[in-house]
Write an enzyme that holds these catalytic residues in place. Sequence first.
Site, PDB file in Angstrom:
ATOM      1  CD  GLU A 200      -2.988  -1.329   2.525  1.00 36.81           C
ATOM      2  OE1 GLU A 200      -3.801  -1.854   2.239  1.00 36.81           O
ATOM      3  OE2 GLU A 200      -2.563  -0.595   3.365  1.00 36.81           O
TER       4      GLU A 200
ATOM      5  CD  GLU B  63      -4.405  -6.291   2.304  1.00 35.64           C
ATOM      6  OE1 GLU B  63      -4.855  -5.349   3.038  1.00 35.64           O
ATOM      7  OE2 GLU B  63      -3.007  -5.879   2.377  1.00 35.64           O
TER       8      GLU B  63
END
Length: 718
Positions: free
Chosen positions: A170, A327
């Site tokens: 991320e 995710e």
Amino acid sequence: MSSSFTLAPAPAANGSRAPQGRVLGDRGISYGGDYNPEQWPEEVWAQDVALMREAGVNLVSIGIFSWALLEPRQGEYDFGWLDRLIDLLHANDIRVDLGTPTASPPAWFFAAYPHTRVVTREGTTLGFGSRGMASPSSPEYRRASVAIAQQLARRYGQHPALALWHVHNEYGAPVSEDYSPTSAAAFRTWLQARYGTLSALNDAWGTTFWGQRYGEWEHVGVPAIAPSVVNPAQRLDFARFTNDQLLACFIAERDAIRAESPHVPITTNFMAGSCPAVDLWRWAREVDIVANDHYLTAADERGHVGLALAADLTRSVAAGRPWVLMEHSTSGVNWQPRNVAKRAGEMARNAFTHVGRGADAVLFFQWRASRSGAEKFHSAMLPHAGTSSRVWREVCALGADLGRLDEMVGSEVRADVALLWDWESFWAQDLEWRPSADLSHRERSEAFYDRLWRDGLTVDMAHPEADLSGYRLVVAPASYLLTQAAADNLTRYVEGGGTLLVSYFSGIVDEHDAVHPGGFGAPLRDALGLTIEEFLPLRAGEQVRLAWPGGGLSGGGLPGGDPSGDSALELVGDVWTDDVTLDGAEVVAAYLDGPAAGGPALTRHAHGAGSGWYLSTRLDAEALAPVLAAVYRDAGITPAGLPEELEVVRRHGAGAEYVIAVNHGEAAATVPLGGARQGVADDLISGQRVEHAFTVAPGGVRVVRIAHDADAAHTAPS
């Protein structure tokens, strides 16, 4: 032409046909999640793997936060535990998405290189004890990251269990901008490469304003907190610089891995729609496979629409190719103010929305719920309640259902509508001292997307400079920064027969955040047929009424429509109005009151073979319905007319198309098959034959395969 139900070819997000293909080899849909076995005694691993097989898991992400274990001291590596783990997974036919652990450097790194810590805009140096990388401009961080990535690639790059490389985690969250001395020096280097001379920099930033002109390169710094508003052009360039520094970190690791493991795809997990620090149009060109993380906003009762937006955005930056949902959550998360648990069936609806919009992999954070640490209250595939829980039963059921969709892997999604999305414009619009505190690019983008979603239209996001020629309709909800090249592109799109709908506060500044020559909206003057003389923002809570003769009914506002007042419609807007002067455009709706009373509120301009529409006030998703209905007619788009809470998307494969229907409502809904031939449609989950139409239960999901003519004989029952 129908919207999401069309069988005709439509372009990918970049306007070209997206190649079909399988993102992760020859297997079906990948299913699994982040696996962090280092948090548990090794004897638990065998239990985990047995349960993974029971749940249908075939891919897990490992090693993402394991730097301190893999390299306990600088240059000293310990791979024994990871060797045993990967071999165990491989023996059980579970593939590996191997992460580089560079999102969280170990304590020894910051002790050895304290100057690599990130400094906030306010001047605070961030400490250790959380997740988060070092300064992305730090040479020491780059060297250490490349070293651990290289060691991993040398050891595991040819391992048969390895399906994917997962660089970092991320990017841009929680660390993006860094205002340290290291970053300041790198920013000057970046500016020298971009502008060449100080004179060019001063011109681009407009530094004659407030006496900011620079005479020496070393005087140029980062846009830290200052006595008043900092030069917006400087801040915009610093956002670009930050994006480039983060991307350079990824590329450095990627290239180190590729040298040792050239045949395994490499990615990193984006946060499309929720991490504004990175420009994913640029990042997507650097990954082999686009991957995304998505978490519902618990406070949003219509979070499933935001989920669809993020999925469409991810597919769009992937240029229409299938992508990986790296995710999402089985239930509640742990980091929002109120972490609402998902209701029964919601996890499956979320997963199938992603699949319907192009995902060929469905993964969660995480496999087994953590007992310790900041995320111990985050949901997991194997929750604290264990295998007797509803969540576990739903995890197993989802794995079984996804396992029935192997043939759908590699198929693509097509869209007739493009919604413009430009991170650089968003960076610029979000800076201080804009004409109204109520201006929000995100709010406008979500409102228009919500309307398109309710109308059952599948949407691609597109950059304003991309090839738009294959779309029937292009919507520009928030294009504050619009380069001349982008404006020319939109004008050519209209001239060529396209329909363009532009919302207020668009086409205002160029790439340096300078107002365009000719005034507000000048670059779109030909396409829209109007001039914006002055902004007329509204006070907090103030509303304006719009009168629409014909009310959009019977073609009102369109050539040949009924402009009579017999079916006049009144709409209510807020936040914004413009003082608009017409230059060829027709008035579709006018203001009844407010600062622009009597002036145009909604206009349409015939230009070339197409038309440009302009809406100069804020309408919510409900009030946008008649506006979009009129625009659809102009564009030749006919929504399917399904219930608003029924989400239907189609994926197109070489031999069939797949109708993914997700019912978010509380009543059963029926989906007509349209172009399907009798006897060649099947529900892939239930195995039932479908004829003419099918029903989706409240809160339910169905996936129906419609064979193409060439396959009809092959798929028909004997």
